[in-house]
Design a protein around this motif. Sequence first.
Motif, short mmCIF file in Angstrom:
data_model
loop_
_atom_site.label_atom_id
_atom_site.label_comp_id
_atom_site.label_asym_id
_atom_site.label_seq_id
_atom_site.Cartn_x
_atom_site.Cartn_y
_atom_site.Cartn_z
N LYS A 185 1.43 -23.32 1.30
CA LYS A 185 0.22 -23.08 2.07
C LYS A 185 0.40 -21.99 3.12
O LYS A 185 -0.58 -21.53 3.71
N GLU A 186 1.64 -21.60 3.37
CA GLU A 186 1.93 -20.49 4.28
C GLU A 186 2.87 -19.54 3.56
O GLU A 186 3.95 -19.93 3.12
N ILE A 187 2.45 -18.27 3.44
CA ILE A 187 3.24 -17.26 2.75
C ILE A 187 3.41 -16.07 3.69
O ILE A 187 2.42 -15.50 4.17
N TYR A 188 4.66 -15.72 3.95
CA TYR A 188 4.95 -14.60 4.85
C TYR A 188 5.68 -13.49 4.09
O TYR A 188 6.63 -13.76 3.36
N LEU A 189 5.20 -12.28 4.26
CA LEU A 189 5.81 -11.12 3.61
C LEU A 189 6.77 -10.45 4.59
O LEU A 189 6.49 -10.31 5.77
N LEU A 190 7.91 -10.03 4.07
CA LEU A 190 8.91 -9.33 4.88
C LEU A 190 9.53 -8.22 4.04
O LEU A 190 9.90 -8.44 2.88
N GLY A 191 9.62 -7.02 4.59
CA GLY A 191 10.20 -5.90 3.85
C GLY A 191 9.27 -5.31 2.81
O GLY A 191 9.71 -4.59 1.92
N VAL A 192 7.98 -5.60 2.94
CA VAL A 192 6.98 -5.03 2.02
C VAL A 192 6.35 -3.83 2.72
O VAL A 192 5.29 -3.92 3.33
N ASP A 193 7.02 -2.69 2.62
CA ASP A 193 6.63 -1.51 3.40
C ASP A 193 5.41 -0.78 2.84
O ASP A 193 4.72 -0.06 3.56
N PHE A 194 5.18 -0.89 1.53
CA PHE A 194 4.02 -0.28 0.90
C PHE A 194 3.98 1.24 1.16
O PHE A 194 2.95 1.82 1.46
N ASN A 195 5.14 1.86 1.00
CA ASN A 195 5.26 3.30 1.27
C ASN A 195 6.44 3.84 0.47
O ASN A 195 7.54 3.27 0.52
N TYR A 196 6.20 4.92 -0.28
CA TYR A 196 7.24 5.45 -1.18
C TYR A 196 7.26 6.97 -1.12
O TYR A 196 6.27 7.61 -0.78
N ALA A 197 8.40 7.52 -1.50
CA ALA A 197 8.56 8.97 -1.52
C ALA A 197 7.67 9.61 -2.58
O ALA A 197 7.12 10.69 -2.37
N GLN A 198 7.55 8.95 -3.72
CA GLN A 198 6.70 9.45 -4.80
C GLN A 198 5.83 8.33 -5.34
O GLN A 198 6.32 7.25 -5.63
N THR A 199 4.53 8.60 -5.46
CA THR A 199 3.60 7.64 -6.05
C THR A 199 2.69 8.39 -7.02
O THR A 199 2.70 9.61 -7.09
N ILE A 200 1.92 7.63 -7.78
CA ILE A 200 0.97 8.21 -8.71
C ILE A 200 -0.39 7.59 -8.46
O ILE A 200 -0.49 6.39 -8.17
N ASP A 201 -1.47 8.41 -8.53
CA ASP A 201 -2.80 7.86 -8.29
C ASP A 201 -3.49 7.56 -9.62
O ASP A 201 -2.92 7.74 -10.70
N ASN A 202 -4.73 7.10 -9.54
CA ASN A 202 -5.46 6.69 -10.74
C ASN A 202 -5.77 7.85 -11.68
O ASN A 202 -6.05 7.62 -12.87
N GLU A 203 -5.73 9.07 -11.18
CA GLU A 203 -5.98 10.24 -12.02
C GLU A 203 -4.70 10.81 -12.61
O GLU A 203 -4.73 11.82 -13.33
N GLY A 204 -3.58 10.19 -12.31
CA GLY A 204 -2.31 10.66 -12.85
C GLY A 204 -1.62 11.70 -11.99
O GLY A 204 -0.58 12.25 -12.38
N ASN A 205 -2.16 11.97 -10.79
CA ASN A 205 -1.53 12.94 -9.89
C ASN A 205 -0.34 12.30 -9.18
O ASN A 205 -0.42 11.16 -8.73
N ILE A 206 0.74 13.05 -9.08
CA ILE A 206 1.93 12.56 -8.37
C ILE A 206 1.87 13.02 -6.91
O ILE A 206 1.71 14.21 -6.63
N ILE A 207 1.98 12.08 -6.02
CA ILE A 207 1.94 12.38 -4.57
C ILE A 207 3.36 12.28 -4.03
O ILE A 207 4.03 11.25 -4.23
N ILE A 208 3.81 13.32 -3.36
CA ILE A 208 5.17 13.36 -2.81
C ILE A 208 5.12 13.35 -1.28
O ILE A 208 4.38 14.13 -0.68
#
Length: 287
Positions: free
Chosen positions: A184-207
């Motif tokens: 009933k209680e969930i705590y997130l730790l170390g979930v930074d949600f940030n990366y050097a390289q990602t990809i968007d829905n159009e397939g573009n790579i973001i650096i």
Amino acid sequence: MKVKVNIREVFKSIPIFKKFYHFLVLISRKIRLEFYYRSNDCTRLKTFQNIHHEERCFIIGNGPSLNVEDLDLLKNEVTFAAHRIYNIFSGTEWRPTYYLGQDFVLLKEIEEQAKKVEAKNKFFPINIKWLHDFNIDDAVYFYLNSEEFSTQLPRFSKNASKEVYEGYSVTYAAIQLAVYMGFKEIYLLGVDFNYAQTIDNEGNIIIQEGVKDYFSNDHNIGLKLPNLEKSFLGFLSAKNFAEDEGVLIRNATRGGKLEVFKRIQLEEVLNIEYREIWNKKQRSYQI
């Protein structure tokens, strides 16, 4: 000059055959699911329903903010961790209660290390066992429903023994398993949600220059790049489900960019004075 032709891709490019191909895939999945629902894997997963009724847990991400001092505080807590968390084991006595993986490409690469992870139980998608000859004897297998979504929220599973939905983050799978277990209680730790390289829905790579992917020197080069647009929708779906069902989800990550869930200090969750922890850290630096 020899040209390599992928017959399956050519077959799928022809409209009438494409429909037939998807029909075969659908039938194959249904047959496999029927076998899964009757299997020992599914039966074993059902034993976890509500075993942690109204308890709390911590879901550990592998972001650069994760540190051994915080993990040491969680040695007596129920924790979930994933994928390459084993790279931090040399610095702490903490070990996860539950270890899981979801990324097929990464899991095949780290299969031997995953086998050696010390955890009470391990969870992996049955899909990878079907498709990639992945097998860890003591693991519990769930069915990962990888239905596509891009602008709408993914579904959230009320019954993990039936299916766990794709949310483009192993954390999303962990939240669904935690809810199934009754937390009933969930705590997130170390979930930074940030990366050097990602990809968007159009397939573009973001650096992003100067951004570190994980607490270790691991990276996503050569692996499936994170899609934060889809991951965001997954977290939003988890938030909505939790609010409707009376489950508390809070983000205790130190920094990072995940703002879907309300923030909370880890010390507040554990009822520890922040100054006490800070002084302890300062003393360790002076030794």
